[in-house]
Design a protein around this motif. Structure first.
Motif, short mmCIF file in Angstrom:
data_model
loop_
_atom_site.label_atom_id
_atom_site.label_comp_id
_atom_site.label_asym_id
_atom_site.label_seq_id
_atom_site.Cartn_x
_atom_site.Cartn_y
_atom_site.Cartn_z
N VAL A 184 0.84 -1.20 0.00
CA VAL A 184 0.00 0.00 0.00
C VAL A 184 0.87 1.25 0.00
O VAL A 184 0.64 2.20 -0.77
N GLU A 185 1.89 1.28 0.84
CA GLU A 185 2.76 2.46 0.89
C GLU A 185 3.55 2.62 -0.40
O GLU A 185 3.73 3.75 -0.89
N GLU A 186 4.00 1.52 -0.98
CA GLU A 186 4.71 1.60 -2.26
C GLU A 186 3.81 2.12 -3.37
O GLU A 186 4.28 2.76 -4.32
N GLY A 187 2.51 1.85 -3.26
CA GLY A 187 1.56 2.29 -4.28
C GLY A 187 1.22 3.76 -4.21
O GLY A 187 0.55 4.28 -5.12
N ARG A 188 1.66 4.45 -3.13
CA ARG A 188 1.41 5.89 -2.97
C ARG A 188 -0.06 6.22 -3.26
O ARG A 188 -0.38 7.07 -4.09
N VAL A 189 -0.92 5.55 -2.55
CA VAL A 189 -2.36 5.65 -2.79
C VAL A 189 -2.89 6.99 -2.33
O VAL A 189 -2.35 7.63 -1.42
N LYS A 190 -3.98 7.41 -2.97
CA LYS A 190 -4.62 8.68 -2.64
C LYS A 190 -5.92 8.50 -1.86
O LYS A 190 -6.47 9.47 -1.34
N SER A 191 -6.43 7.26 -1.81
CA SER A 191 -7.72 7.05 -1.15
C SER A 191 -7.74 5.71 -0.42
O SER A 191 -6.94 4.81 -0.72
N GLN A 192 -8.66 5.60 0.53
CA GLN A 192 -8.86 4.34 1.24
C GLN A 192 -9.28 3.23 0.28
O GLN A 192 -8.89 2.07 0.45
N LYS A 193 -10.05 3.59 -0.73
CA LYS A 193 -10.51 2.60 -1.70
C LYS A 193 -9.34 1.98 -2.45
O LYS A 193 -9.28 0.76 -2.65
N GLU A 194 -8.39 2.81 -2.87
CA GLU A 194 -7.19 2.30 -3.54
C GLU A 194 -6.40 1.40 -2.60
O GLU A 194 -5.92 0.32 -3.00
N ALA A 195 -6.26 1.84 -1.35
CA ALA A 195 -5.50 1.06 -0.37
C ALA A 195 -6.17 -0.29 -0.12
O ALA A 195 -5.49 -1.32 -0.04
N ASP A 196 -7.49 -0.29 -0.02
CA ASP A 196 -8.21 -1.54 0.23
C ASP A 196 -8.01 -2.52 -0.92
O ASP A 196 -7.85 -3.73 -0.69
N ALA A 197 -8.02 -2.03 -2.15
CA ALA A 197 -7.84 -2.91 -3.31
C ALA A 197 -6.46 -3.55 -3.31
O ALA A 197 -6.31 -4.74 -3.65
N ILE A 198 -5.43 -2.80 -2.92
CA ILE A 198 -4.08 -3.35 -2.86
C ILE A 198 -3.95 -4.35 -1.72
O ILE A 198 -3.29 -5.39 -1.84
N LEU A 199 -4.60 -4.06 -0.60
CA LEU A 199 -4.46 -4.90 0.59
C LEU A 199 -5.26 -6.19 0.50
O LEU A 199 -4.91 -7.19 1.16
N GLU A 200 -6.32 -6.21 -0.32
CA GLU A 200 -7.24 -7.35 -0.33
C GLU A 200 -6.56 -8.71 -0.55
O GLU A 200 -6.91 -9.68 0.13
N PRO A 201 -5.59 -8.85 -1.46
CA PRO A 201 -4.96 -10.17 -1.62
C PRO A 201 -4.21 -10.65 -0.38
O PRO A 201 -3.99 -11.86 -0.23
N TYR A 202 -3.86 -9.73 0.50
CA TYR A 202 -3.09 -10.09 1.68
C TYR A 202 -3.96 -10.22 2.93
O TYR A 202 -3.52 -10.80 3.94
N ALA A 203 -5.16 -9.68 2.88
CA ALA A 203 -6.10 -9.77 4.01
C ALA A 203 -7.49 -9.94 3.41
O ALA A 203 -8.14 -8.96 3.02
N LYS A 204 -7.93 -11.18 3.29
CA LYS A 204 -9.18 -11.47 2.59
C LYS A 204 -10.42 -10.93 3.30
O LYS A 204 -11.40 -10.53 2.66
N ASP A 205 -10.39 -10.91 4.63
CA ASP A 205 -11.58 -10.52 5.39
C ASP A 205 -11.69 -9.00 5.46
O ASP A 205 -10.75 -8.31 5.88
N LEU A 206 -12.85 -8.48 5.07
CA LEU A 206 -13.06 -7.03 5.07
C LEU A 206 -12.86 -6.42 6.45
O LEU A 206 -12.21 -5.37 6.56
N PRO A 207 -13.38 -7.00 7.54
CA PRO A 207 -13.15 -6.39 8.86
C PRO A 207 -11.67 -6.27 9.22
O PRO A 207 -11.28 -5.29 9.85
#
Length: 312
Positions: A184-207
């Protein structure tokens, strides 16, 4: 959902487990020469002043204090609702802390249970908190156990949520979470939505993703989001978080009341750890709550109903 009745005694009664007191000695005991008493920093550690929230039910909470510590990647915000509820229900002031390298507390390259304990011991001294109940979840649980064994006089009792006083590998999820946060930090994201998309493969559960992403901040309007926790430091500390500073219950023991709360869907407090818990904490009581590892956030009502009023 209700707390599952694995322990025979009612939750509200203190319990002694004599069958756990005379088990075989824990192998490979470590010498305790490096142990220091509460409120005295060891020479190799730097004490940090911890950020905290104070909940006193509008000044009506006047009993002995409760200090609550979060788990890895968490913060005092995770315990805000529970802290307010405990202050209101028990008329006791509650201090929810940010441990080092978390929340608004200072960062340090040293992150182990001795350092976490010494920071918290200094907090108790600074705020003149006596006869406290120490509540800790996961990393916070091992921290309060460490404090109790370092100096039993530092508190009145402890509540350890979903962790045990043993060396045990963290779930494989945690290294994946760290890798995802780095991406997520390497992706230099601008929004929570972008961060969530990058993180999803590493943390499958939304909570879980939502929990991890509470650490994202925007340093300034023009900058990308970044984690306020030092991801690399905590990644390097994962082995230390799996360890426990004490290995010999014949040398260190906490003879006051101790409650261990475990999630029924979690593996951190197995039946095999109970004899060791009983030797370090001979007056311990065990309560099960239908939840995974994040017991307090997953099932707060069962946690509240399951707390022993005579302990708190």
């Amino acid at each position: 959902m209700y707390a599952l009745p694995r322990c025979i005694q009612p939750v509200y009664a203190p319990i002694l487990h004599p069958k756990y007191l005379n088990r075989t000695r824990v192998p490979s005991p470590c010498p305790s020469s490096g142990w220091t008493r509460s409120f005295h920093a060891s020479q190799n550690l730097r004490i940090h002043q911890l950020a905290f929230d104070h909940h006193d039910n509008g000044g009506k909470a006047t009993g002995s204090p409760i200090v609550i510590l979060h788990g890895l990647f968490g913060s005092k915000k995770n315990n805000r609702s529970m802290s307010k509820a405990l202050a209101r229900d028990l008329s006791r002031p509650v201090y929810a802390l940010d441990l080092r390298n978390h929340g608004n507390s200072p960062h340090d390259s040293t992150h182990n249970y001795t350092a976490l304990a010494e920071d918290t011991e200094a907090f108790l001294q600074q705020h003149k908190l006596k006869d406290s109940t120490l509540i800790g979840h996961s990393m916070g649980a091992k921290t309060v156990m460490t404090m109790a064994l370092r100096d039993p006089d530092c508190c009145s009792n402890i509540i350890a949520v979903d962790n045990a006083p043993v060396d045990a590998a963290l779930a494989s999820d945690f290294p994946r979470y760290v890798e995802g946060m780095r991406k997520v930090e390497e992706g230099r994201v601008k929004s929570q939505k972008e961060a969530d998309a990058i993180l999803e493969p590493y943390a499958k559960d939304l909570p879980v993703r939502q929990f991890l992403l509470t650490n994202l901040i925007r340093p300034s309007p023009s900058e990308p989001l970044k984690f306020r926790i030092p991801v690399r430091t905590l990644a390097n500390a994962l082995d230390d978080m799996a360890d426990f500073p004490f290995t010999n219950p014949d040398e260190r023991r906490f003879n006051k009341r101790a409650l261990f709360v475990r999630g029924t869907k979690s593996h951190y407090v197995t039946d095999e750890t109970l004899p060791i818990i009983g030797r370090f904490f001979p007056r311990f009581e065990l309560v099960d709550v239908e939840a995974g590892h994040w017991v307090i956030s997953e099932n707060p009502e069962s946690f509240r109903r399951g707390k022993p009023q005579r302990l708190l």
